[in-house]
Design a protein around this motif. Structure first.
Motif, PDB file in Angstrom:
ATOM      1  N   TYR A  96      10.134   6.365  12.248  1.00 61.60           N
ATOM      2  CA  TYR A  96       9.649   7.878  12.478  1.00 61.60           C
ATOM      3  C   TYR A  96      11.484   8.372  13.631  1.00 61.60           C
ATOM      4  N   VAL A  97      11.292   7.845  14.669  1.00 60.95           N
ATOM      5  CA  VAL A  97      12.135   7.988  16.006  1.00 60.95           C
ATOM      6  C   VAL A  97      13.421   7.817  15.607  1.00 60.95           C
ATOM      7  N   VAL A  98      13.679   6.932  14.350  1.00 64.71           N
ATOM      8  CA  VAL A  98      15.023   6.674  14.509  1.00 64.71           C
ATOM      9  C   VAL A  98      15.334   7.752  13.565  1.00 64.71           C
ATOM     10  N   GLY A  99      14.729   8.343  12.620  1.00 65.40           N
ATOM     11  CA  GLY A  99      14.659   9.207  11.742  1.00 65.40           C
ATOM     12  C   GLY A  99      15.477  10.945  12.351  1.00 65.40           C
ATOM     13  N   ALA A 100      14.221  10.639  13.230  1.00 63.98           N
ATOM     14  CA  ALA A 100      14.560  11.794  14.056  1.00 63.98           C
ATOM     15  C   ALA A 100      16.667  12.034  14.886  1.00 63.98           C
ATOM     16  N   LEU A 155       0.390  -1.210   0.071  1.00 67.86           N
ATOM     17  CA  LEU A 155      -0.168  -0.426  -0.097  1.00 67.86           C
ATOM     18  C   LEU A 155       0.528   1.103  -0.291  1.00 67.86           C
ATOM     19  N   VAL A 156       1.381   1.822   0.647  1.00 67.82           N
ATOM     20  CA  VAL A 156       2.517   2.031   0.669  1.00 67.82           C
ATOM     21  C   VAL A 156       3.447   2.799  -0.456  1.00 67.82           C
ATOM     22  N   LYS A 157       4.319   1.428  -0.840  1.00 68.17           N
ATOM     23  CA  LYS A 157       4.630   1.673  -2.291  1.00 68.17           C
ATOM     24  C   LYS A 157       3.951   1.965  -3.577  1.00 68.17           C
ATOM     25  N   TRP A 158       2.485   1.540  -3.342  1.00 64.05           N
ATOM     26  CA  TRP A 158       1.449   1.937  -4.779  1.00 64.05           C
ATOM     27  C   TRP A 158       1.196   3.908  -3.898  1.00 64.05           C
ATOM     28  N   GLN A 159       0.728   4.041  -2.666  1.00 60.60           N
ATOM     29  CA  GLN A 159       0.285   5.459  -2.622  1.00 60.60           C
ATOM     30  C   GLN A 159       1.801   5.869  -2.684  1.00 60.60           C
ATOM     31  N   GLY A 160       2.891   6.335  -1.762  1.00 58.10           N
ATOM     32  CA  GLY A 160       4.209   6.856  -1.867  1.00 58.10           C
ATOM     33  C   GLY A 160       3.855   7.764  -0.175  1.00 58.10           C
ATOM     34  N   ARG A 161       4.455   9.331  -0.825  1.00 63.06           N
ATOM     35  CA  ARG A 161       4.395  10.431  -0.158  1.00 63.06           C
ATOM     36  C   ARG A 161       3.459   9.810   0.769  1.00 63.06           C
ATOM     37  N   ARG A 162       2.293  10.897  -0.022  1.00 67.02           N
ATOM     38  CA  ARG A 162       0.988  11.027  -0.215  1.00 67.02           C
ATOM     39  C   ARG A 162       0.324  10.257   0.356  1.00 67.02           C
ATOM     40  N   LEU A 163       0.068   8.789   1.158  1.00 63.80           N
ATOM     41  CA  LEU A 163      -0.347   8.233   2.308  1.00 63.80           C
ATOM     42  C   LEU A 163       0.037   8.824   3.597  1.00 63.80           C
ATOM     43  N   ALA A 183      18.937  10.097  14.025  1.00 60.41           N
ATOM     44  CA  ALA A 183      19.431  10.163  12.340  1.00 60.41           C
ATOM     45  C   ALA A 183      19.839  11.487  11.993  1.00 60.41           C
ATOM     46  N   GLU A 184      18.879  12.359  12.184  1.00 56.46           N
ATOM     47  CA  GLU A 184      18.546  13.231  11.182  1.00 56.46           C
ATOM     48  C   GLU A 184      18.471  12.686   9.719  1.00 56.46           C
ATOM     49  N   LYS A 185      17.890  11.826   9.826  1.00 58.27           N
ATOM     50  CA  LYS A 185      17.762  11.460   8.102  1.00 58.27           C
ATOM     51  C   LYS A 185      15.674  10.805   8.198  1.00 58.27           C
ATOM     52  N   ASP A 186      15.492  10.824   6.487  1.00 62.95           N
ATOM     53  CA  ASP A 186      14.111  10.942   6.284  1.00 62.95           C
ATOM     54  C   ASP A 186      14.268   9.198   5.762  1.00 62.95           C
ATOM     55  N   PHE A 187      13.838   8.071   6.276  1.00 61.59           N
ATOM     56  CA  PHE A 187      14.036   7.350   5.827  1.00 61.59           C
ATOM     57  C   PHE A 187      13.544   6.632   5.090  1.00 61.59           C
ATOM     58  N   THR A 188      11.567   7.110   5.386  1.00 62.57           N
ATOM     59  CA  THR A 188      10.297   6.977   4.776  1.00 62.57           C
ATOM     60  C   THR A 188      10.734   7.219   3.238  1.00 62.57           C
ATOM     61  N   GLY A 241      12.835   4.331   1.721  1.00 59.70           N
ATOM     62  CA  GLY A 241      11.604   3.714   1.465  1.00 59.70           C
ATOM     63  C   GLY A 241      10.688   3.185   2.696  1.00 59.70           C
ATOM     64  N   LEU A 242       9.171   3.698   3.400  1.00 65.27           N
ATOM     65  CA  LEU A 242       8.448   2.783   4.051  1.00 65.27           C
ATOM     66  C   LEU A 242       8.502   1.609   3.844  1.00 65.27           C
ATOM     67  N   HIS A 243       7.939   1.124   2.294  1.00 71.17           N
ATOM     68  CA  HIS A 243       8.006   0.191   1.868  1.00 71.17           C
ATOM     69  C   HIS A 243       8.841  -0.995   2.035  1.00 71.17           C
ATOM     70  N   ARG A 244       9.891  -0.396   2.465  1.00 69.97           N
ATOM     71  CA  ARG A 244      11.091  -1.447   2.535  1.00 69.97           C
ATOM     72  C   ARG A 244      11.385  -1.757   3.441  1.00 69.97           C
ATOM     73  N   THR A 245      10.723  -1.012   4.509  1.00 70.61           N
ATOM     74  CA  THR A 245      10.799  -0.861   6.378  1.00 70.61           C
ATOM     75  C   THR A 245      10.349  -2.289   6.065  1.00 70.61           C
ATOM     76  N   LEU A 246       9.013  -1.461   5.555  1.00 73.36           N
ATOM     77  CA  LEU A 246       7.527  -2.773   5.884  1.00 73.36           C
ATOM     78  C   LEU A 246       8.038  -4.548   5.827  1.00 73.36           C
ATOM     79  N   LEU A 247       8.712  -4.075   4.320  1.00 71.77           N
ATOM     80  CA  LEU A 247       8.567  -5.369   4.193  1.00 71.77           C
ATOM     81  C   LEU A 247       9.792  -6.204   4.656  1.00 71.77           C
ATOM     82  N   GLY A 248      11.111  -5.349   4.862  1.00 77.97           N
ATOM     83  CA  GLY A 248      12.504  -6.080   5.503  1.00 77.97           C
ATOM     84  C   GLY A 248      11.486  -6.643   7.275  1.00 77.97           C
ATOM     85  N   ASP A 249      10.616  -5.916   7.734  1.00 78.19           N
ATOM     86  CA  ASP A 249      10.328  -6.386   9.046  1.00 78.19           C
ATOM     87  C   ASP A 249       9.905  -7.648   9.294  1.00 78.19           C
ATOM     88  N   GLY A 250       8.897  -7.233   7.843  1.00 81.64           N
ATOM     89  CA  GLY A 250       7.899  -8.963   7.797  1.00 81.64           C
ATOM     90  C   GLY A 250       8.442  -9.700   7.624  1.00 81.64           C
TER      91      GLY A 250
END
Length: 413
Positions: A235-239, A102-110, A241-246, A250-259
């Motif tokens: 988001y916490v880790v990004g804050a 879903l995140v991969k499909w909708q991207g940052r907008r979602l 490390a001061e990087k936008d991991f979403t 990409g958040l779709h990759r972090t969710l896939l990796g956790d899955g």
């Protein structure tokens, strides 16, 4: 925050320290639900490597045993036994895969629509505060040991120099452990009886999970809360490390990796894994946010899973010693949430923002639970959903200038 460049030796020391932070919770979950703690260490290490592979080695996250599944595993094991429960845990990964798509499909907008700073900030605060009771429960078993660990870590963190400043957690645990040993709070018998080398029981006697629809359907709703917590942790880790991991990787990759990590854990008869806020707190304190250091922690977890005496020695650390350290780590997570609200200049003069923050925090800290039949959602997951719904439903307020005038008023003038 400027990244800290470490020598190979210092990376190893800090990486091992990060495992110490995660060790107590990682082995506690399997002990509570009747699984093998050595297997949990193995699946935490392997799961972390899978996560880093999928996320291109960019996100400094350690995956360990998830507390969200303690009650569901205990409940499911009474109905379908542990083999059926392990098969049901395969459903956890399906939820992660679906959200990733879903995140991969909708991207940052979602993401921007569902998780603006006014929602993410309180969720991050809750991730720290909701764990505070666990820290206090561990510490209160012996407040002397807890305070010795806590004070030592604080002194090292504030007064230490060089390598010493990077290992406040190790120093705190070491000081508490020595005092615990002196007052007779450490039992060395399990260490002496443990073998030097031993494969985790579930690996030595590996068998595929016995697939069954009932426990699979039972576990799917339970996974909603950890998925939402995963998003908050990213988001916490990004804050920190001061990087936008979403955005990258990409958040779709972090969710896939956790899955994928949860899937591997289920096949190896381990508990589901999740992003560990404890390690994020340690990163915030030490200012070390290198993914390579996290991978050292993962290697250490795998090594400890097969060296019986090392695992037994770590298990001999009193809960109060670990609790003292957690009092510091979990508080830093909550402070990152406050910083997130400030950095994004969330206007708390707006009624809608006050409502979202207030209700989210109150429900999370108060322990609200929503249940229907076998389905139940509580804690951070429920609070995050409430925050998302409020943000979508409450009308946006007009921004006003310093004199309290809206844009419409200015145009009329």
């Amino acid at each position: 925050m400027q990244p800290i460049h470490l020598s190979p030796a210092k990376r190893i020391v800090v990486g091992v320290q990060f495992l110490f932070v995660a060790f107590g919770a990682t082995v506690l979950v399997p002990l509570l639900v009747g699984l093998d703690p050595s297997t949990a260490l193995l699946t935490a290490g392997l799961g972390t490597f899978l996560f880093h592979f999928v996320t291109k080695g960019k996100v400094p996250i350690f995956l360990g045993s998830s507390f969200a599944f303690i009650a569901p595993i205990l409940s499911a094991s009474k109905q379908w036994g542990m083999p059926g429960t392990l098969a049901g845990l395969l459903g956890v990964s399906l939820v992660y895969f679906t959200m990733s798509a879903l995140v991969k499909w909708q991207g940052r907008r979602l993401l921007n629509r569902l998780f603006p700073p006014v929602v993410i900030g309180p969720v991050i605060i809750l991730i720290g505060l909701s764990l505070s009771s666990s820290a206090v429960d561990m510490a209160k078993s012996n407040w002397l040991l807890a305070f010795i660990s806590l004070i030592t870590a604080i002194l090292v963190l504030t007064l230490g120099r060089g390598l010493l400043k990077l290992v406040p957690v190790v120093c705190g645990i070491a000081a508490g452990y020595v005092v615990a040993w002196q007052i007779g709070e450490v039992d060395f018998r399990p260490v002496l009886q443990a073998p030097w080398f031993a494969l985790p029981a579930s690996v030595a006697h590996f068998s595929l999970p016995e697939f069954s629809w009932e426990p699979l359907l039972f576990m799917i709703p339970v996974a909603i809360a950890p998925v939402i917590e995963h998003i908050g942790d990213v988001y916490v880790v990004g804050a920190v490390a001061e990087k936008d991991f979403t955005q990258d990787p990409g958040l779709h990759r972090t969710l896939l990796g956790d899955g994928l990590a949860c899937l591997a854990s289920a096949f190896l008869a381990g508990p589901p894994v999740t992003t560990y806020s404890e390690v994020t707190g340690a990163m915030s304190i030490t200012k070390v946010t290198s993914p390579a250091v996290i991978r050292i922690a993962a290697v250490t977890a795998i090594v400890f899973s097969v060296i019986g005496k090392l695992s037994a020695l770590l298990r001999s650390i009193p809960q109060a010693v670990l609790g003292g350290i957690m009092l510091l780590l979990f508080g830093t997570i909550a402070s990152v949430g406050l910083l997130n609200l400030m950095r994004h200049k969330v206007d708390l003069n707006q009624t809608r923002n006050i409502i979202i923050v207030a209700v989210t925090l109150t429900m999370g800290i108060g322990g609200a639970v929503l249940s229907y039949g076998n389905f139940a959602i509580s804690g951070i997951g429920l609070s995050a959903i409430v925050g998302i719904v409020l943000n979508l439903c409450l009308p946006q307020e007009e921004k006003k200038d310093k004199e309290g005038r809206s844009k419409e008023d200015v145009v009329k003038e």
